[in-house]
Design a protein around this motif. Sequence first.
Motif, PDB file in Angstrom:
ATOM      1  N   LYS B  79       0.826  -1.211   0.000  1.00 52.01           N
ATOM      2  CA  LYS B  79       0.000   0.000   0.000  1.00 52.01           C
ATOM      3  C   LYS B  79       0.858   1.259   0.000  1.00 52.01           C
ATOM      4  N   ASN B  80       0.327   2.328  -0.594  1.00 53.38           N
ATOM      5  CA  ASN B  80       0.867   3.685  -0.409  1.00 53.38           C
ATOM      6  C   ASN B  80       2.328   3.797  -0.842  1.00 53.38           C
ATOM      7  N   CYS B  83       5.175   7.263  -0.716  1.00 52.56           N
ATOM      8  CA  CYS B  83       4.655   8.343   0.112  1.00 52.56           C
ATOM      9  C   CYS B  83       5.784   9.268   0.570  1.00 52.56           C
ATOM     10  N   PHE B 106      -1.650   0.582  -4.194  1.00 55.72           N
ATOM     11  CA  PHE B 106      -1.905   1.956  -4.633  1.00 55.72           C
ATOM     12  C   PHE B 106      -0.720   2.825  -4.270  1.00 55.72           C
ATOM     13  N   TYR B 107      -0.714   4.054  -4.817  1.00 52.52           N
ATOM     14  CA  TYR B 107       0.440   4.937  -4.702  1.00 52.52           C
ATOM     15  C   TYR B 107       0.092   6.215  -3.953  1.00 52.52           C
ATOM     16  N   ALA B 108       1.124   6.825  -3.360  1.00 51.15           N
ATOM     17  CA  ALA B 108       0.980   8.201  -2.915  1.00 51.15           C
ATOM     18  C   ALA B 108       0.916   9.059  -4.181  1.00 51.15           C
ATOM     19  N   ARG B 109       0.097  10.106  -4.150  1.00 53.94           N
ATOM     20  CA  ARG B 109      -0.247  10.756  -5.405  1.00 53.94           C
ATOM     21  C   ARG B 109       0.890  11.485  -6.089  1.00 53.94           C
ATOM     22  N   ILE B 110       1.818  12.078  -5.339  1.00 58.07           N
ATOM     23  CA  ILE B 110       2.880  12.837  -6.019  1.00 58.07           C
ATOM     24  C   ILE B 110       3.841  11.883  -6.733  1.00 58.07           C
ATOM     25  N   PHE B 112       3.104   8.974  -7.932  1.00 56.85           N
ATOM     26  CA  PHE B 112       2.364   8.458  -9.088  1.00 56.85           C
ATOM     27  C   PHE B 112       2.425   9.452 -10.248  1.00 56.85           C
TER      28      PHE B 112
END
Lengths: 436, 186
Positions: B79-80, B83, B106-110, B112
């Motif tokens: 997960k994540n 980050c 899933f990824y941390a958004r920045i 990604f």
Amino acid sequence: MAMTMTEKILARHAGRDRVEPGDNIWVTADVLMTHDVCGPGTIGVFNEHFGPEAKVWDRQGVVIIPDHYIFTEDEKARRNVDILREFVKAQDLPYFYDPGTRSYRGVCHVALPHEGHARPGEVLFGTDSHTCTHGAFGEFATGIGNTDAGLVMGTGKLWVKVPPTMRFVFEGELPPYLMAKDLILHVIGDIGVDGATYRAIEFAGDTVRALSIDERMTLCNMAIEAGGKNGIIAADDKTRAYVADRTSVSGTKTEYEEATNDPDAKFLSEKTYRTAQLEPVVAQPHSPDRKSRVRDVAGTRISRVYIGSCTGGKIADFIAAAQILDGRKVEVETFIVPATVHVDEALDSEKVNGRSLRDIFADAECQIGPPSCAACLGGPPDTFGRTHSNEVVVSTTNRNFPARMGSKDSAVYLASPLTAAASALHGVLTDPRDEM
Amino acid sequence: MQEIVRGRAFVLGDDVDTDQIVPACHLVYSLTDPTEKRLYGKYALSGVPMDQSGLPQGGIPFVHEGSDTSEYSIVVGGKNFGCGSSREHAPFALRQAGVEAVVAEFYARIFFRNSVNGGYLIPYETPQRLVERIKTGDEVEISMAENSLLNLTTGESFALRPLGDIRPILEAGDVFAYARQQNMIK
């Protein structure tokens, strides 16, 4: 269609009447901020894609605040600041805060609003994840990478996905032993380091309205530690007074258009805390969501205290620490790093019990370093306060990932300045209520 | 962007932050100088605690001493992933080391965004947690056409989430190439 503050700001900057969470839209930036670690890469991307003769989209919109690796002999770090200097000269940029000169300021997130670049209702992109700090002024502010920043630098535009908003309401008076740092560590502990990924976090309630600007910045600063895209607090008279003062002193743009939640705006979630029921907390190694009440880990042996950074190196943070340290001596090495030159000056001008903060810290036998990011993120080996072995640190910074402050063998507890100062007195984790 | 990505997997856990992917003391190197930028490959994933490096017992170096590339071209995370800090040096370092794709829950958004917009690597999401299903060193194959991952070592196959809106950006090369294709910039 009702919108949240964040949705409204983004809609306005996309030239639309309405947007909904999940929409991918192109928005216009008001300000792009960068620093010495990501500035050279951003400039590289800008030059590569727009050509050597290209000019930035808006000279007034580019703000460059070197702060990460300033007081180091590391040649590559110094070269990176030279790259910024050359670019600023070639582009004739007015807002550059050059190390080693009178215009040097220090940590970008504390300097940026102080230099008059934060305004309600605006869109701010910065090449630093803690850019979310500036949501404290009622604007949309988020961190981006070099490629995105290069695109903004050339066009003033960037695509963003509109985030839904998680709302956290704090009700009631803040007890004297709690700080904004405790509030945000509670939130992160409750939702996890990925609890707000792709989401906006709004902070509201009378506790938040009563907080100083410094403390509101601490709340928004750590939105990223829950994965948040942005943190945001509605502008009020305190915000307006601060922004009017700093923009007029700095000669930056004074006008802005505020955004507020529509009365029937939809939130992804809403949670209310009774502030007086909360307790001082730390985040245990090695993750900001490993929340524990200080009293549950009290007595844990520590070897160092660090008070500094965009999160915990502001004037309000040092006043709090000085209240505990006044007339006492620290038991473990304690590093004091004012975020900016302005905060450093306040160590002399601000008084607790009639004595300057600097005198209190010096008499307590703390070590005071020059303003910069310093050891918050480790940095080059000669960085002030950086860990080099198995130190156990209580720190007012924002991240306690493995090796974050330098050594892979060190361990970091994140805490409020009150808890950090109380712990410094005994060399063990200490609840600030025991020292007040 | 090729239709098949094949290589050996390197497995990590949850919340792999960008300080682990590239520790802050290494952020001083040039991202453009051909010799200097290889240092990012050398130090990729050097911040991962040794007991978690390559899981489950750890101790597996991602990049061998003295090298600046990795024998692993596909990173598997939980997960994540990514980050923490906004440093684009993170996906850049993985790319320099030879990583072509990351598969994580899933990824941390920045991270990604940086991976896609800079065109460094393909950040695939997995509907199912794969950290316990793939071992470091397994030979795996990602099919972009079928959005699937085949573990050639065990014969197991797993679905990947379709890339959706980001696929055309990765196919164009990076966000600049994409924006030019779409006449968003000149």
